[in-house]
Design a protein around this motif. Structure first.
Motif, PDB file in Angstrom:
ATOM      1  N   ARG A  32       7.331   1.370   8.965  1.00  0.00           N
ATOM      2  CA  ARG A  32       7.383   2.743   8.490  1.00  0.00           C
ATOM      3  C   ARG A  32       6.255   3.560   9.114  1.00  0.00           C
ATOM      4  N   TRP A  33       6.507   4.847   9.336  1.00  0.00           N
ATOM      5  CA  TRP A  33       5.536   5.779   9.892  1.00  0.00           C
ATOM      6  C   TRP A  33       5.015   6.707   8.793  1.00  0.00           C
ATOM      7  N   MET A  34       3.785   7.165   8.963  1.00  0.00           N
ATOM      8  CA  MET A  34       3.230   8.170   8.060  1.00  0.00           C
ATOM      9  C   MET A  34       2.409   9.152   8.888  1.00  0.00           C
ATOM     10  N   GLN A  35       2.674  10.427   8.705  1.00  0.00           N
ATOM     11  CA  GLN A  35       1.927  11.467   9.394  1.00  0.00           C
ATOM     12  C   GLN A  35       0.695  11.821   8.570  1.00  0.00           C
ATOM     13  N   LEU A  36      -0.483  11.738   9.171  1.00  0.00           N
ATOM     14  CA  LEU A  36      -1.711  12.111   8.476  1.00  0.00           C
ATOM     15  C   LEU A  36      -1.894  13.620   8.527  1.00  0.00           C
ATOM     16  N   PRO A  37      -2.654  14.179   7.576  1.00  0.00           N
ATOM     17  CA  PRO A  37      -2.961  15.614   7.659  1.00  0.00           C
ATOM     18  C   PRO A  37      -3.683  15.917   8.970  1.00  0.00           C
ATOM     19  N   ARG A  38      -3.490  17.093   9.480  1.00  0.00           N
ATOM     20  CA  ARG A  38      -4.144  17.502  10.722  1.00  0.00           C
ATOM     21  C   ARG A  38      -5.641  17.666  10.496  1.00  0.00           C
ATOM     22  N   MET A  39      -6.426  17.237  11.468  1.00  0.00           N
ATOM     23  CA  MET A  39      -7.875  17.369  11.365  1.00  0.00           C
ATOM     24  C   MET A  39      -8.269  18.836  11.457  1.00  0.00           C
ATOM     25  N   ASN A  40      -9.240  19.217  10.636  1.00  0.00           N
ATOM     26  CA  ASN A  40      -9.774  20.575  10.683  1.00  0.00           C
ATOM     27  C   ASN A  40     -11.114  20.544  11.412  1.00  0.00           C
ATOM     28  N   SER A  41     -11.103  20.888  12.679  1.00  0.00           N
ATOM     29  CA  SER A  41     -12.335  20.843  13.470  1.00  0.00           C
ATOM     30  C   SER A  41     -12.346  22.002  14.447  1.00  0.00           C
TER      31      SER A  41
ATOM     32  N   LEU B 171      -6.176  16.001  17.604  1.00  0.00           N
ATOM     33  CA  LEU B 171      -6.325  16.322  16.181  1.00  0.00           C
ATOM     34  C   LEU B 171      -5.164  15.848  15.320  1.00  0.00           C
ATOM     35  N   GLU B 172      -4.179  15.158  15.907  1.00  0.00           N
ATOM     36  CA  GLU B 172      -3.054  14.659  15.131  1.00  0.00           C
ATOM     37  C   GLU B 172      -3.074  13.135  15.123  1.00  0.00           C
ATOM     38  N   TRP B 173      -2.908  12.555  13.932  1.00  0.00           N
ATOM     39  CA  TRP B 173      -2.915  11.106  13.762  1.00  0.00           C
ATOM     40  C   TRP B 173      -1.672  10.663  12.995  1.00  0.00           C
ATOM     41  N   VAL B 174      -1.184   9.482  13.344  1.00  0.00           N
ATOM     42  CA  VAL B 174      -0.086   8.860  12.608  1.00  0.00           C
ATOM     43  C   VAL B 174      -0.497   7.437  12.230  1.00  0.00           C
ATOM     44  N   ALA B 175       0.105   6.930  11.162  1.00  0.00           N
ATOM     45  CA  ALA B 175      -0.113   5.547  10.739  1.00  0.00           C
ATOM     46  C   ALA B 175       1.210   4.796  10.859  1.00  0.00           C
ATOM     47  N   PHE B 176       1.107   3.517  11.192  1.00  0.00           N
ATOM     48  CA  PHE B 176       2.300   2.687  11.350  1.00  0.00           C
ATOM     49  C   PHE B 176       2.081   1.354  10.654  1.00  0.00           C
ATOM     50  N   ASP B 177       3.034   0.990   9.783  1.00  0.00           N
ATOM     51  CA  ASP B 177       3.005  -0.302   9.103  1.00  0.00           C
ATOM     52  C   ASP B 177       3.888  -1.268   9.887  1.00  0.00           C
TER      53      ASP B 177
ATOM     54  N   ARG C 220       0.830  -1.203   0.000  1.00  0.00           N
ATOM     55  CA  ARG C 220       0.000   0.000   0.000  1.00  0.00           C
ATOM     56  C   ARG C 220       0.867   1.255   0.000  1.00  0.00           C
ATOM     57  N   ALA C 221       2.039   1.178   0.615  1.00  0.00           N
ATOM     58  CA  ALA C 221       2.912   2.348   0.694  1.00  0.00           C
ATOM     59  C   ALA C 221       3.388   2.795  -0.682  1.00  0.00           C
ATOM     60  N   ASP C 222       3.352   1.901  -1.671  1.00  0.00           N
ATOM     61  CA  ASP C 222       3.833   2.223  -3.013  1.00  0.00           C
ATOM     62  C   ASP C 222       2.738   2.741  -3.937  1.00  0.00           C
ATOM     63  N   TYR C 223       1.484   2.699  -3.509  1.00  0.00           N
ATOM     64  CA  TYR C 223       0.401   3.042  -4.433  1.00  0.00           C
ATOM     65  C   TYR C 223       0.403   4.510  -4.837  1.00  0.00           C
ATOM     66  N   GLY C 224       0.913   5.381  -3.993  1.00  0.00           N
ATOM     67  CA  GLY C 224       1.014   6.780  -4.393  1.00  0.00           C
ATOM     68  C   GLY C 224       1.928   6.951  -5.591  1.00  0.00           C
ATOM     69  N   SER C 225       3.068   6.247  -5.597  1.00  0.00           N
ATOM     70  CA  SER C 225       3.995   6.322  -6.724  1.00  0.00           C
ATOM     71  C   SER C 225       3.424   5.624  -7.954  1.00  0.00           C
ATOM     72  N   ILE C 226       2.755   4.490  -7.729  1.00  0.00           N
ATOM     73  CA  ILE C 226       2.152   3.764  -8.850  1.00  0.00           C
ATOM     74  C   ILE C 226       1.084   4.626  -9.519  1.00  0.00           C
ATOM     75  N   ALA C 227       0.303   5.348  -8.713  1.00  0.00           N
ATOM     76  CA  ALA C 227      -0.761   6.190  -9.272  1.00  0.00           C
ATOM     77  C   ALA C 227      -0.206   7.314 -10.134  1.00  0.00           C
ATOM     78  N   SER C 228       1.055   7.685  -9.934  1.00  0.00           N
ATOM     79  CA  SER C 228       1.641   8.779 -10.709  1.00  0.00           C
ATOM     80  C   SER C 228       2.179   8.317 -12.062  1.00  0.00           C
ATOM     81  N   LEU C 229       2.145   7.013 -12.344  1.00  0.00           N
ATOM     82  CA  LEU C 229       2.740   6.513 -13.580  1.00  0.00           C
ATOM     83  C   LEU C 229       1.904   6.839 -14.813  1.00  0.00           C
ATOM     84  N   ASN C 230       0.586   6.671 -14.724  1.00  0.00           N
ATOM     85  CA  ASN C 230      -0.280   7.043 -15.842  1.00  0.00           C
ATOM     86  C   ASN C 230      -1.708   7.205 -15.347  1.00  0.00           C
TER      87      ASN C 230
END
Length: 445
Positions: free
Chosen positions: A168-177, A157-163, A114-124
């Motif tokens: 690997r860690w991923m910082q999610l966008p900050r919640m707007n509330s 309002l801050e979330w992180v994801a962990f695989d 799943r971590a690679d899908y952002g790069s795959i989506a940029s191919l075409n």
């Protein structure tokens, strides 16, 4: 960023197969010295010297393993220009790698991280549509290809994801509330490709949704019967929410099913007992609500209830709660101060975290009894069960927490794959953050 996936990205910077071949030839030329000590000029590739070089290049290519050849073939098929189209005559709308066809192409992409899908989506364009529409995740579910990531919040309002596999860690966008939602009690659940966070706005309950397809938060969803302090669990693209409190504080027995694919809520038959601050799980294809508080006297419930999705009926199960608080908790704390049961299911086996004794328990479905199997991680502290995450993550149990600290602290992610032996916790990662875990959810997709 993309360890082990260089075949999809590293050569995509070239605009054609011809450029890649030229680059390989040029890198070879740098390493070859002419007998007179001078390097041959760019145009000097003909004659006997050029033939020798060509022969050496061929010999080098013949030494490539079959795996390397396949890797090069795959990368050459993914060449894109800056407009997002594949090189050559193939349009970016053709979702395929020409030599292997569309079906095999998608079959390969399903097994990428799943971590690679952002790069795959940029191919075409077609790859981008496959990922951003969520189609690739629906196909993964059909093929039973699932990755489990842990999402948690240690700061408002801050979330992180962990695989837990790649760590690997991923910082999610900050919640707007608004401030009201930020300071209210919140609950969370991951379902399909969405992370749902439930809380209160100024006058009503509100739900914020994070989508991994867009990497953004949105709001505006609403249950048929808005509630808080409920029990919930997800199974693929569906989730069930049961019990809880309404906006007036009344304890509910009602339940709802959420379908993340259709974005719909369906009211289910009500439970036998109203309850709040309960926990929910899926086990053996059925939904269970465990423990909680019910009745006019806010009595602690030790029973559970089972919902059969095929018959749409509830069945009460006595003594299913792992706690031993009963009507008078041993530690003297009032019932509402205790956290809901910390339970998780791995391979259709139910486990619980006893935060008071720092033990892990397992439920025997045949005799309906709990037995201690070992200890929790030593530094997994909590405040009456609050601030400690105990979750199932694929074939493992995950415990997230840290030593109690004011302000800045450290959290630890510990993992154990249940077996016949006592728990042996593996420390997967540590992170500088608030040591109190406010919310935690596991997304499998």
């Amino acid at each position: 960023m993309l360890e082990g996936r260089s075949c999809l990205v590293s050569r995509a910077l070239l605009s054609s197969c011809e450029q890649e071949t030229k680059l390989a030839y040029m890198s070879y030329r740098v390493e070859v010295e002419i007998p007179n000590g001078k390097r041959r000029l760019e145009g000097e590739g003909e004659g006997e010297g050029g033939l020798r070089k060509t022969t050496k290049v061929c010999e080098a290519e013949e030494k490539l393993s079959r795996a390397e050849f396949d890797r090069l073939s795959l990368s050459r098929s993914l060449m894109v220009d800056h407009s997002g189209n594949q090189s050559g005559e193939q349009s970016g709308t053709d979702c395929q790698i020409n030599p292997i066809g569309r079906d095999m192409t998608i079959n390969c992409l399903l097994r990428c991280s799943r971590a690679d899908y952002g790069s795959i989506a940029s191919l075409n364009r077609s790859f981008r549509s496959l990922v951003k529409s969520g189609e690739i995740y629906r196909l993964r579910r059909q093929q039973n290809v699932i990755e489990h990531w842990v999402y948690f919040s240690c700061r408002l309002l801050e979330w992180v994801a962990f695989d837990p596999v790649t760590r690997r860690w991923m910082q999610l966008p900050r919640m707007n509330s608004n401030e009201c939602f930020m300071c209210s009690d919140k609950e969370s659940l991951a379902v399909g490709t969405e992370l749902l966070v439930f809380g209160k706005d100024l006058m009503s309950h509100v739900i914020y949704k994070y989508s991994i397809l867009t990497n953004s938060w949105s709001s505006g969803m609403s249950m048929n019967s808005p509630r808080c302090l409920f029990g919930s669990a997800s199974l693929g693209e569906i989730a069930i929410f049961a019990g809880g409190c309404d906006s007036q504080g009344s304890i509910l027995s009602s339940a709802e099913l959420y379908d993340s694919e259709r974005q719909t809520w369906v009211t289910l038959p009500s439970m036998n007992k109203p309850r709040k601050m309960c926990s929910g799980i899926f086990m053996d294809g059925k939904f269970y609500v465990i423990g909680g508080i019910g009745g006019n006297d806010s009595r602690v419930l030790t029973c559970g209830e089972e919902f059969d999705l095929s018959t749409r009926t509830w069945r009460e199960i006595p003594n299913m709660s792992p706690g031993n608080r009963g009507a008078a908790p041993d530690n003297g704390m009032p019932a509402p101060a205790e956290a809901p049961p910390l339970v998780a299911v791995v391979n259709n086996q139910l486990y619980a975290a006893d935060y008071a004794d720092m033990e892990v328990k397992k439920y025997n479905k045949e005799i309906r009894e709990w037995a201690t199997v070992g200890r929790l991680p030593e530094r997994a502290g909590s405040m009456n069960g609050w601030g400690l995450a105990f979750r199932a993550c694929g074939d493992r149990l995950i415990v997230i927490g840290g030593p109690r600290a004011h302000g800045e602290g450290i959290i630890e992610v510990n993992s154990w794959v249940p077996s016949a032996s006592a728990p042996h916790w593996e420390l997967l990662a540590t992170k500088q953050s608030g040591s109190f875990v406010y919310n935690c959810a596991v997304m499998g997709c």
